[in-house]
Design a protein around this motif. Structure first.
Motif, mmCIF file in Angstrom:
data_model
loop_
_atom_site.group_PDB
_atom_site.id
_atom_site.type_symbol
_atom_site.label_atom_id
_atom_site.label_comp_id
_atom_site.label_asym_id
_atom_site.label_seq_id
_atom_site.Cartn_x
_atom_site.Cartn_y
_atom_site.Cartn_z
ATOM 1 N N THR A 135 38.035 -5.994 6.520
ATOM 2 C CA THR A 135 36.701 -5.951 5.919
ATOM 3 C C THR A 135 36.298 -4.512 5.649
ATOM 4 O O THR A 135 36.761 -3.584 6.318
ATOM 5 C CB THR A 135 35.643 -6.604 6.836
ATOM 6 O OG1 THR A 135 35.577 -5.872 8.060
ATOM 7 C CG2 THR A 135 35.958 -8.065 7.105
ATOM 8 N N ALA A 136 35.429 -4.340 4.650
ATOM 9 C CA ALA A 136 34.881 -3.021 4.330
ATOM 10 C C ALA A 136 33.526 -3.233 3.672
ATOM 11 O O ALA A 136 33.252 -4.313 3.125
ATOM 12 C CB ALA A 136 35.815 -2.265 3.389
ATOM 13 N N GLY A 137 32.703 -2.226 3.728
ATOM 14 C CA GLY A 137 31.390 -2.338 3.105
ATOM 15 C C GLY A 137 30.894 -1.004 2.598
ATOM 16 O O GLY A 137 31.361 0.058 3.039
ATOM 17 N N TRP A 138 29.969 -1.072 1.676
ATOM 18 C CA TRP A 138 29.344 0.112 1.109
ATOM 19 C C TRP A 138 27.850 -0.142 0.987
ATOM 20 O O TRP A 138 27.418 -1.252 0.632
ATOM 21 C CB TRP A 138 29.947 0.432 -0.257
ATOM 22 C CG TRP A 138 31.378 0.837 -0.158
ATOM 23 C CD1 TRP A 138 31.864 2.106 -0.067
ATOM 24 C CD2 TRP A 138 32.532 -0.013 -0.122
ATOM 25 N NE1 TRP A 138 33.245 2.078 0.039
ATOM 26 C CE2 TRP A 138 33.670 0.793 0.004
ATOM 27 C CE3 TRP A 138 32.690 -1.399 -0.167
ATOM 28 C CZ2 TRP A 138 34.958 0.280 0.066
ATOM 29 C CZ3 TRP A 138 33.973 -1.919 -0.098
ATOM 30 C CH2 TRP A 138 35.096 -1.077 0.013
ATOM 31 N N GLY A 139 27.060 0.893 1.296
ATOM 32 C CA GLY A 139 25.622 0.731 1.259
ATOM 33 C C GLY A 139 25.172 -0.100 2.443
ATOM 34 O O GLY A 139 25.883 -0.235 3.445
ATOM 35 N N ASP A 140 23.988 -0.639 2.345
ATOM 36 C CA ASP A 140 23.437 -1.500 3.397
ATOM 37 C C ASP A 140 23.869 -2.938 3.123
ATOM 38 O O ASP A 140 23.039 -3.793 2.808
ATOM 39 C CB ASP A 140 21.907 -1.404 3.378
ATOM 40 C CG ASP A 140 21.351 -0.860 4.668
ATOM 41 O OD1 ASP A 140 22.118 -0.687 5.619
ATOM 42 O OD2 ASP A 140 20.138 -0.629 4.718
ATOM 43 N N ALA A 141 25.170 -3.188 3.196
ATOM 44 C CA ALA A 141 25.768 -4.491 2.877
ATOM 45 C C ALA A 141 25.560 -4.875 1.415
ATOM 46 O O ALA A 141 25.612 -6.038 1.060
ATOM 47 C CB ALA A 141 25.246 -5.585 3.799
ATOM 48 N N ALA A 142 25.329 -3.868 0.554
ATOM 49 C CA ALA A 142 25.191 -4.138 -0.877
ATOM 50 C C ALA A 142 26.514 -4.605 -1.460
ATOM 51 O O ALA A 142 26.552 -5.435 -2.364
ATOM 52 C CB ALA A 142 24.708 -2.887 -1.608
ATOM 53 N N ILE A 143 27.607 -4.075 -0.922
ATOM 54 C CA ILE A 143 28.953 -4.418 -1.375
ATOM 55 C C ILE A 143 29.789 -4.666 -0.128
ATOM 56 O O ILE A 143 29.905 -3.787 0.728
ATOM 57 C CB ILE A 143 29.562 -3.276 -2.214
ATOM 58 C CG1 ILE A 143 28.675 -2.970 -3.413
ATOM 59 C CG2 ILE A 143 30.989 -3.621 -2.631
ATOM 60 C CD1 ILE A 143 29.002 -1.666 -4.117
ATOM 61 N N VAL A 144 30.356 -5.864 -0.016
ATOM 62 C CA VAL A 144 31.183 -6.207 1.144
ATOM 63 C C VAL A 144 32.503 -6.784 0.646
ATOM 64 O O VAL A 144 32.525 -7.727 -0.142
ATOM 65 C CB VAL A 144 30.475 -7.219 2.066
ATOM 66 C CG1 VAL A 144 31.400 -7.662 3.194
ATOM 67 C CG2 VAL A 144 29.188 -6.623 2.638
ATOM 68 N N LEU A 145 33.594 -6.195 1.108
ATOM 69 C CA LEU A 145 34.935 -6.644 0.752
ATOM 70 C C LEU A 145 35.557 -7.300 1.979
ATOM 71 O O LEU A 145 35.454 -6.790 3.088
ATOM 72 C CB LEU A 145 35.774 -5.442 0.312
ATOM 73 C CG LEU A 145 37.226 -5.715 -0.051
ATOM 74 C CD1 LEU A 145 37.658 -4.781 -1.187
ATOM 75 C CD2 LEU A 145 38.163 -5.548 1.133
ATOM 76 N N ARG A 146 36.194 -8.464 1.742
ATOM 77 C CA ARG A 146 36.982 -9.139 2.779
ATOM 78 C C ARG A 146 38.353 -9.431 2.180
ATOM 79 O O ARG A 146 38.440 -10.015 1.110
ATOM 80 C CB ARG A 146 36.312 -10.430 3.239
ATOM 81 C CG ARG A 146 34.963 -10.181 3.887
ATOM 82 C CD ARG A 146 34.296 -11.422 4.488
ATOM 83 N NE ARG A 146 34.546 -12.657 3.778
ATOM 84 C CZ ARG A 146 34.982 -13.790 4.360
ATOM 85 N NH1 ARG A 146 35.221 -13.840 5.643
ATOM 86 N NH2 ARG A 146 35.157 -14.872 3.640
ATOM 87 N N CYS A 147 39.392 -9.016 2.844
ATOM 88 C CA CYS A 147 40.750 -9.218 2.343
ATOM 89 C C CYS A 147 41.450 -10.261 3.195
ATOM 90 O O CYS A 147 41.306 -10.283 4.419
ATOM 91 C CB CYS A 147 41.522 -7.902 2.391
ATOM 92 S SG CYS A 147 43.174 -7.999 1.655
ATOM 93 N N GLY A 148 42.213 -11.130 2.523
ATOM 94 C CA GLY A 148 42.936 -12.179 3.223
ATOM 95 C C GLY A 148 42.135 -13.453 3.393
ATOM 96 O O GLY A 148 42.427 -14.263 4.266
ATOM 97 N N VAL A 149 41.131 -13.621 2.534
ATOM 98 C CA VAL A 149 40.326 -14.844 2.604
ATOM 99 C C VAL A 149 41.142 -16.025 2.079
ATOM 100 O O VAL A 149 42.087 -15.847 1.312
ATOM 101 C CB VAL A 149 39.004 -14.712 1.797
ATOM 102 C CG1 VAL A 149 38.128 -13.612 2.364
ATOM 103 C CG2 VAL A 149 39.274 -14.485 0.317
ATOM 104 N N PRO A 150 40.794 -17.234 2.474
ATOM 105 C CA PRO A 150 41.479 -18.412 1.927
ATOM 106 C C PRO A 150 41.190 -18.560 0.426
ATOM 107 O O PRO A 150 40.178 -18.066 -0.071
ATOM 108 C CB PRO A 150 40.865 -19.588 2.696
ATOM 109 C CG PRO A 150 40.138 -19.002 3.844
ATOM 110 C CD PRO A 150 39.802 -17.589 3.486
ATOM 111 N N ARG A 151 42.059 -19.242 -0.242
ATOM 112 C CA ARG A 151 41.869 -19.517 -1.672
ATOM 113 C C ARG A 151 40.615 -20.366 -1.849
ATOM 114 O O ARG A 151 40.505 -21.454 -1.286
ATOM 115 C CB ARG A 151 43.073 -20.262 -2.227
ATOM 116 C CG ARG A 151 43.013 -20.525 -3.717
ATOM 117 C CD ARG A 151 44.306 -21.228 -4.146
ATOM 118 N NE ARG A 151 44.441 -21.236 -5.576
ATOM 119 C CZ ARG A 151 44.050 -22.241 -6.365
ATOM 120 N NH1 ARG A 151 43.480 -23.312 -5.836
ATOM 121 N NH2 ARG A 151 44.219 -22.168 -7.657
ATOM 122 N N PRO A 152 39.645 -19.885 -2.639
ATOM 123 C CA PRO A 152 38.418 -20.668 -2.834
ATOM 124 C C PRO A 152 38.686 -21.969 -3.585
ATOM 125 O O PRO A 152 39.493 -22.012 -4.515
ATOM 126 C CB PRO A 152 37.541 -19.751 -3.693
ATOM 127 C CG PRO A 152 38.129 -18.395 -3.547
ATOM 128 C CD PRO A 152 39.585 -18.592 -3.296
#
Length: 163
Positions: free
Chosen positions: A72-89
């Motif tokens: 996981t990674a984020g920028w700002g006050d949770a304005a942008i949140v990246l999650r890698c390895g999520v299940p296929r939507p």
């Protein structure tokens, strides 16, 4: 086509003042997001991606969510949140699903009620989800800063589909 609204400037000024005040009173609390649990091979791509992610995205400083994870990674006050390895939507099976291509990375777009869009990478060996808050409701610009690290670290799973 534009319309003239005499009250537009005062409303805009008031909104700017409110946003400025809100920004100044921000707490240092970190966002909390669920950490994905991908298979080992996908996790390895995500760990490589974590090492290449930029310090700023769309002008916002890195501010990773809790719990601390390479997935996981984020920028700002949770304005942008990246999650890698999520299940296929599930939405990826929908032939009406919308997508965008940003600097050689394709993303499926999901509109979220009361929040900004969520983008999930397609045609990559690991699914990467980028959730944006409401200020990015009609804006995929943050994906520009993420495209190069994604292309560099998460291989294309379906070669003819990747740019």
């Amino acid at each position: 086509m534009s319309s003239h609204r005499p009250f537009g400037l005062p409303v805009a000024a008031a909104a700017l003042a409110l946003l400025t005040a809100a920004g100044c009173s921000s707490t240092n609390a970190k966002a909390s997001v669920p950490v994905p649990s991908p298979p080992a091979e996908e996790a390895a791509f995500c760990q490589a991606l974590a090492k290449e992610l930029p310090g700023t995205v769309a002008g916002l400083e890195r501010n990773d969510p809790e719990p601390d994870s390479e997935l996981t990674a984020g920028w700002g006050d949770a304005a942008i949140v990246l999650r890698c390895g999520v299940p296929r939507p599930e939405k990826m099976t929908d032939p009406q699903a919308q997508g965008v291509s940003v600097d050689g990375v394709r993303w499926m777009v999901e509109r979220r009620e009361g929040d900004g869009p969520r983008f999930t990478s397609v045609y990559r060996e690991a699914y990467i989800e980028v959730a944006l808050d409401e200020r990015y409701t009609h804006d995929a610009a943050p994906l520009v800063d993420l495209a190069a690290p994604v292309k560099q670290t998460v291989p294309c799973a379906l070669e003819p589909e990747c740019e």
